[in-house]
Design a protein around this motif. Structure first.
Motif, PDB file in Angstrom:
ATOM      1  N   PHE A   1      -1.983   4.916  -9.585  1.00 12.19           N
ATOM      2  CA  PHE A   1      -0.777   4.327  -8.968  1.00 12.19           C
ATOM      3  C   PHE A   1      -0.927   4.092  -7.476  1.00 12.19           C
ATOM      4  CE2 PHE A   1       0.217   8.258 -11.363  1.00 12.19           C
ATOM      5  CZ  PHE A   1       0.263   7.701 -12.626  1.00 12.19           C
ATOM      6  N   VAL A   2      -1.968   4.694  -6.872  1.00  7.83           N
ATOM      7  CA  VAL A   2      -2.090   4.567  -5.416  1.00  7.83           C
ATOM      8  C   VAL A   2      -3.255   3.643  -5.073  1.00  7.83           C
ATOM      9  CG1 VAL A   2      -2.146   5.839  -3.245  1.00  7.83           C
ATOM     10  CG2 VAL A   2      -1.359   6.983  -5.316  1.00  7.83           C
ATOM     11  N   PRO A   3      -2.939   2.437  -4.609  1.00  5.53           N
ATOM     12  CA  PRO A   3      -4.031   1.556  -4.191  1.00  5.53           C
ATOM     13  C   PRO A   3      -4.626   2.070  -2.879  1.00  5.53           C
ATOM     14  CG  PRO A   3      -1.885   0.488  -3.840  1.00  5.53           C
ATOM     15  CD  PRO A   3      -1.607   1.843  -4.403  1.00  5.53           C
TER      16      PRO A   3
ATOM     17  N   PHE B   1      -8.564  10.805  -0.944  1.00  9.13           N
ATOM     18  CA  PHE B   1      -8.852  10.022   0.257  1.00  9.13           C
ATOM     19  C   PHE B   1      -7.845  10.443   1.311  1.00  9.13           C
ATOM     20  CE2 PHE B   1      -5.685   7.770  -2.119  1.00  9.13           C
ATOM     21  CZ  PHE B   1      -4.842   7.219  -1.170  1.00  9.13           C
ATOM     22  N   VAL B   2      -8.148  10.078   2.588  1.00  7.64           N
ATOM     23  CA  VAL B   2      -7.286  10.519   3.680  1.00  7.64           C
ATOM     24  C   VAL B   2      -6.520   9.330   4.249  1.00  7.64           C
ATOM     25  CG1 VAL B   2      -7.211  11.599   5.958  1.00  7.64           C
ATOM     26  CG2 VAL B   2      -8.868  12.403   4.248  1.00  7.64           C
ATOM     27  N   ARG B   3      -5.182   9.450   4.323  1.00  6.38           N
ATOM     28  CA  ARG B   3      -4.357   8.393   4.901  1.00  6.38           C
ATOM     29  C   ARG B   3      -3.408   9.014   5.926  1.00  6.38           C
ATOM     30  NH1 ARG B   3      -1.373   4.737   0.668  1.00  6.38           N
ATOM     31  NH2 ARG B   3      -3.444   3.805   0.592  1.00  6.38           N
ATOM     32  N   ASP B   4      -3.426   8.496   7.144  1.00  5.88           N
ATOM     33  CA  ASP B   4      -2.605   9.026   8.236  1.00  5.88           C
ATOM     34  C   ASP B   4      -2.735  10.540   8.366  1.00  5.88           C
ATOM     35  OD1 ASP B   4      -1.706   6.473   8.669  1.00  5.88           O
ATOM     36  OD2 ASP B   4       0.056   6.721   7.386  1.00  5.88           O
ATOM     37  N   GLY B   5      -3.934  11.053   8.189  1.00  4.78           N
ATOM     38  CA  GLY B   5      -4.150  12.489   8.339  1.00  4.78           C
ATOM     39  C   GLY B   5      -3.717  13.319   7.149  1.00  4.78           C
ATOM     40  N   ILE B   6      -3.192  12.655   6.108  1.00  5.95           N
ATOM     41  CA  ILE B   6      -2.752  13.388   4.929  1.00  5.95           C
ATOM     42  C   ILE B   6      -3.724  13.121   3.782  1.00  5.95           C
ATOM     43  CG2 ILE B   6      -0.911  13.547   3.189  1.00  5.95           C
ATOM     44  CD1 ILE B   6       1.061  12.812   5.471  1.00  5.95           C
ATOM     45  N   ILE B   7      -4.102  14.215   3.082  1.00 13.00           N
ATOM     46  CA  ILE B   7      -5.022  14.061   1.946  1.00 13.00           C
ATOM     47  C   ILE B   7      -4.219  13.633   0.726  1.00 13.00           C
ATOM     48  CG2 ILE B   7      -6.695  15.220   0.441  1.00 13.00           C
ATOM     49  CD1 ILE B   7      -7.088  17.271   2.728  1.00 13.00           C
ATOM     50  N   MET B   8      -4.606  12.513   0.129  1.00 11.06           N
ATOM     51  CA  MET B   8      -3.909  12.023  -1.058  1.00 11.06           C
ATOM     52  C   MET B   8      -4.854  12.085  -2.253  1.00 11.06           C
ATOM     53  SD  MET B   8      -0.958  10.811   0.243  1.00 11.06           S
ATOM     54  CE  MET B   8      -0.340   9.608  -0.939  1.00 11.06           C
ATOM     55  N   GLY B   9      -4.290  12.525  -3.416  1.00 11.33           N
ATOM     56  CA  GLY B   9      -5.091  12.496  -4.634  1.00 11.33           C
ATOM     57  C   GLY B   9      -5.224  11.052  -5.107  1.00 11.33           C
ATOM     58  N   LYS B  10      -6.437  10.673  -5.530  1.00 14.63           N
ATOM     59  CA  LYS B  10      -6.629   9.308  -6.023  1.00 14.63           C
ATOM     60  C   LYS B  10      -6.102   9.226  -7.460  1.00 14.63           C
ATOM     61  CE  LYS B  10      -8.177   5.145  -6.550  1.00 14.63           C
ATOM     62  NZ  LYS B  10      -7.101   4.147  -6.302  1.00 14.63           N
ATOM     63  N   THR B  11      -5.137   8.336  -7.672  1.00 12.84           N
ATOM     64  CA  THR B  11      -4.643   8.098  -9.032  1.00 12.84           C
ATOM     65  C   THR B  11      -4.566   6.594  -9.220  1.00 12.84           C
ATOM     66  OG1 THR B  11      -2.350   8.005  -8.318  1.00 12.84           O
ATOM     67  CG2 THR B  11      -3.153  10.148  -9.013  1.00 12.84           C
TER      68      THR B  11
ATOM     69  N   LEU C   1       0.804  -1.217   0.000  1.00  9.87           N
ATOM     70  CA  LEU C   1       0.000   0.000   0.000  1.00  9.87           C
ATOM     71  C   LEU C   1       0.838   1.268   0.000  1.00  9.87           C
ATOM     72  CD1 LEU C   1      -2.968  -0.436   2.486  1.00  9.87           C
ATOM     73  CD2 LEU C   1      -3.071   0.092   0.054  1.00  9.87           C
ATOM     74  N   LEU C   2       1.947   1.216   0.774  1.00  7.96           N
ATOM     75  CA  LEU C   2       2.740   2.425   0.938  1.00  7.96           C
ATOM     76  C   LEU C   2       3.874   2.502  -0.085  1.00  7.96           C
ATOM     77  CD1 LEU C   2       2.947   2.439   4.837  1.00  7.96           C
ATOM     78  CD2 LEU C   2       1.461   3.830   3.389  1.00  7.96           C
TER      79      LEU C   2
ATOM     80  N   THR D   1       3.342  20.992  -2.884  1.00  6.66           N
ATOM     81  CA  THR D   1       4.510  20.516  -3.622  1.00  6.66           C
ATOM     82  C   THR D   1       3.979  19.530  -4.656  1.00  6.66           C
ATOM     83  OG1 THR D   1       4.868  18.620  -2.189  1.00  6.66           O
ATOM     84  CG2 THR D   1       5.998  20.640  -1.594  1.00  6.66           C
ATOM     85  N   ILE D   2       4.771  19.363  -5.724  1.00  4.50           N
ATOM     86  CA  ILE D   2       4.360  18.386  -6.731  1.00  4.50           C
ATOM     87  C   ILE D   2       5.466  17.359  -6.820  1.00  4.50           C
ATOM     88  CG2 ILE D   2       3.849  17.978  -9.143  1.00  4.50           C
ATOM     89  CD1 ILE D   2       2.807  20.743  -9.372  1.00  4.50           C
ATOM     90  N   GLY D   3       5.279  16.242  -6.197  1.00  7.45           N
ATOM     91  CA  GLY D   3       6.287  15.199  -6.324  1.00  7.45           C
ATOM     92  C   GLY D   3       5.608  14.001  -6.932  1.00  7.45           C
ATOM     93  N   ASP D   4       6.173  12.854  -6.626  1.00  2.29           N
ATOM     94  CA  ASP D   4       5.568  11.592  -6.984  1.00  2.29           C
ATOM     95  C   ASP D   4       4.148  11.552  -6.382  1.00  2.29           C
ATOM     96  OD1 ASP D   4       4.797   8.893  -6.853  1.00  2.29           O
ATOM     97  OD2 ASP D   4       6.887   8.277  -6.955  1.00  2.29           O
ATOM     98  N   ALA D   5       3.168  11.216  -7.190  1.00  2.71           N
ATOM     99  CA  ALA D   5       1.776  11.244  -6.734  1.00  2.71           C
ATOM    100  C   ALA D   5       1.510  10.265  -5.594  1.00  2.71           C
ATOM    101  CB  ALA D   5       0.845  10.932  -7.909  1.00  2.71           C
ATOM    102  N   THR D   6       2.406   9.279  -5.415  1.00  4.53           N
ATOM    103  CA  THR D   6       2.168   8.288  -4.368  1.00  4.53           C
ATOM    104  C   THR D   6       2.556   8.814  -2.992  1.00  4.53           C
ATOM    105  OG1 THR D   6       4.368   7.345  -4.636  1.00  4.53           O
ATOM    106  CG2 THR D   6       2.591   6.350  -5.918  1.00  4.53           C
TER     107      THR D   6
END
Lengths: 425, 301
Positions: B229-231, B217-227, B107-108, B247-252
């Protein structure tokens, strides 16, 4: 006020670079932590991280010093072993802090931090008064040409915030610092631990009528810190687009190291001695009528004269010394001692030459300012006066006149390491 | 009394242009690392200013994890075309396909660490002797001690205890064969300086920096964009949120913030009042207290 206006108000800030010196126990890291904390420059996640770390170490209260200790070795040993740069801003100014360790074995780090500073904060423990290191830090600040020094008399909480203790110390420091070349010297009684007179006025020292440390940092006049008299333009690159739009363009790129250059000025190129006039001062935002230190611009000339990197454009009637024989104060930065018969590479403005050491005049004891003529071996952290001869002429000013054209470094040609910081006398 | 005073942005700009010009003078084959993020966009803008009216005399290289937000790549390609600039893409996917690195699983899983190999290979294959990048000292503690000119040995490693002293504005780029340098022209800039400069210079940036609606979606209090590449775990609910990226880094491993800031002025106001550091949304730094120092020693940017 509209939102746009507020955002734009940040565009009027200027920039102050300062260095902090103090010994391990003077509370220097605490002071920086306090400034960042009270000026609200610490973020929640940073605060959480140091709260966690303080707890783990068994510290009584949150150890603000942990904010500034960057590398793992330092966190383990609890000391700062390299120059660390910190940033914070108020609506008036942006600040760059060069946080340097105070131990004598780290003189070279202090000099590195001091080399670009406009101002030095020197911490003095209210209980201990002027120590050897206070003298050393003051001398280094003065030798490196830092225009402003603030003595912070720290740990006032441990002397019952006594006015008498402060006044006595101030008098002692005034007497001592009259030997320095620095003109602007100030004194502020503080407690970094409790925040008295750092960002907020102390309620316990109403006898002190001066500004807080932050107020002073925000208001020190720094516009005249650059030399705006002697025009010096070391050429970094030659810009030749050779494009359809700019077929014959030939401009000289560089950062103005001193003075004010204006369109139409008569100039001389060194070392050739050829003269011409400034046709234009170019930037991507358009031509400028004038440009001054420390701006980065591109200069075009009326005449086609041969100029390349390492050359310097100056005014006809105000030239630097063009010389191969240079006397300088040198701070040795390397584990390998100075070789009295050695040859070194020299970097001075945009110029690369080689040099040989001609003479070591004396070594300076930076605690007492005593000139040592007997022992002239120059080891790491030593300060000495030397004479060198370079393979080609350099265009130098006295360091006290211009910190850009008066400074150079020596490089060991075997290791490529920067081994010495030098200031032209 | 002289009135010759520069604003802090003008002074930082002059310093960065000086550093970039030194790179071109001192190295034979430099490259500017370009991620499509705001810091590298500002670096590229400064490079254009440094050599105007000539073209930027070095190529750009994107270390591409393949896990990008599509807006970033579209922006990158448009900018390169408009400015007629050469872009080299060093792909992490290629490094995986060639067996140079093994993809993390689970997952991570993140390709952030794998970038180091791709970066070093990219530098070696193209024989670059200097890689400029938009890292800033205010981003992370280990970066606070980084030099403008940072020497790397022939393994691309950084030795923090053995850095060359850097005094005044004199930069020593001397090196032996096989070694290279990392150079950071905007070392002295903060996140706020970058935003103010983008506003002052009217620099174009990818739209994902501004507030927009996207599935998150929210993971460990951090908002992640759904793409793709991210299960996501079953418990992680994907829903439309109003966010922007700092910041714009790796979307994962790049988190978004809930924000309605849709102009530069609003972003600046938000940055001024924000209480979490920019990298606070980056899970790669949270792995341990010295996470960044360890990755830098190995040759990470």
């Amino acid at each position: 006020m509209s939102k746009g206006k507020e955002a734009n108000s940040y565009l009027d800030m200027d920039l102050l670079r300062f260095t902090t010196a103090g010994s391990v126990d003077d509370g220097k890291s605490t002071l920086i932590g306090r400034m960042l904390y009270d000026s609200k420059s610490i973020f929640e996640d940073q605060m959480e991280a140091i709260e966690k770390a303080s707890e783990k170490k068994g510290d009584e209260r949150v150890n603000l010093a942990l904010l500034t200790d960057g590398l793992r070795a330092e966190r383990e040993q609890g000391i700062t072993i390299d120059v660390a740069y910190r940033y914070f801003a108020t609506p008036k100014r942006k600040f760059i802090i060069a946080d340097t360790p105070g131990h004598i074995q780290y003189t070279r780090n202090m000099i590195t931090g001091a080399s670009t500073a406009n101002l030095a904060i020197i911490l003095v423990d209210a209980r201990h008064g002027i120590l050897e290191q206070t003298a050393r830090h003051s001398f280094i600040a003065s030798m490196l040409g830092i225009p402003h020094i603030i003595y912070c008399i720290n740990k006032m909480d441990l002397v019952d915030y006594s006015e008498e203790v402060y006044e006595n110390l101030k008098e002692e420091l005034e007497h001592f610092s009259s030997k320095l070349t620095t003109k602007d010297i100030r004194f502020i009684p503080i407690s970094a631990l409790f925040g008295d007179n750092v960002v907020n006025r102390s309620k316990k020292m109403d006898w002190y009528e001066g500004g807080t440390l932050l107020y002073t940092l925000e208001n020190v006049h720094i516009a005249s810190d650059h030399n705006h008299i002697d025009c010096r333009f070391p050429v970094q690159n030659v810009i030749r687009p050779q494009s359809a739009e700019y077929p014959d363009y030939r401009g000289f790129a560089g950062r103005i190291a001193g003075g004010v250059f204006r369109k139409g000025d008569e100039i001389m190129a060194l070392p050739s001695g050829f003269t011409s006039k400034i046709k234009a001062i170019d930037t991507m935002d358009g031509e400028l009528e004038e440009a001054f230190a420390p701006m980065s611009v591109t200069i075009r000339l009326e005449d086609e004269i041969d100029i390349s990197r390492g050359d310097m454009i100056v005014r006809v009637n105000n030239k630097p010394d063009v010389t191969q024989d240079i006397e300088a104060m040198v701070c040795w930065l390397s584990n390998t001692p100075l070789n009295p018969n050695g040859k070194y590479a020299v970097k001075h403005t945009s110029n690369d030459v080689r040099c040989m050491i001609k003479e070591i005049n004396y070594k300076l004891d930076i605690n007492t300012l005593h000139r040592n003529l007997d022992d002239r071996s120059v080891n790491m952290n030593d300060i000495a006066r030397i004479k060198i001869r370079t393979t080609k002429p350099l265009f130098v000013d006295k360091y006290s006149r211009n910190r850009n054209t008066g400074s150079f470094v020596l490089i060991d040609e075997a290791t490529n390491n920067t081994v010495a910081a030098c200031m032209v006398i | 009394m002289s009135n010759y005073n520069l604003s802090h942005l003008k002074e930082l700009e002059a310093e960065a242009m000086f550093v970039i010009r030194e790179v071109v003078a001192q190295f034979e084959n430099p490259v500017l690392l370009f991620s499509g993020g705001k810091d590298s966009i500002v670096c590229f803008h400064l490079a254009r200013k440094a050599f105007f009216p000539a073209k930027v005399p070095f190529p750009l290289m994107h270390v591409d994890t393949g896990h990008n937000f599509p807006e970033t790549i579209a922006f990158r390609d448009r900018l390169m075309k408009e400015t007629n600039t050469k872009l080299i893409v060093a792909s992490v996917q290629d490094s995986i396909d060639q067996g140079r690195v093994v993809e993390e699983k689970g997952l991570l899983a993140s390709r952030n660490k794998l970038q180091t190999t791709t970066l070093l290979d990219g530098i070696e294959n193209n024989k670059f002797d200097c890689a400029m990048g938009g890292a800033r000292r205010d981003e992370e503690k280990a970066r606070a001690k980084e030099r403008f000119f940072s020497h790397r040995d022939d393994f691309g490693q950084w030795d923090p205890k053995n850095q060359r002293p850097e005094l005044w504005n004199i930069f020593n780029g001397k090196k032996n064969m096989g070694e290279h340098f990392r150079v950071f022209p905007i070392s002295n800039w903060t996140e706020m300086d970058i935003w103010q400069y983008i506003l002052q210079e009217k620099i174009d940036i990818p739209e994902i920096y501004f507030s927009h609606t996207r599935p998150c979606f929210v993971r460990d209090g951090i908002i992640m964009g759904k793409t793709d590449f991210v299960p996501t775990k079953e418990t992680e609910e994907v829903r439309d949120m109003v966010v922007r990226f700092r910041t714009i880094g790796d979307a994962t491993c790049t988190g978004a913030v809930a924000s309605t800031a849709s102009t530069l002025e609003e972003i600046i106001e938000e940055v001024a009042s924000t209480r979490v550091t920019e990298r606070g949304g980056r899970s790669d730094d949270k792995r341990s207290e010295a996470a960044m120092e360890d990755r830098k020693k190995e040759g990470y940017f």
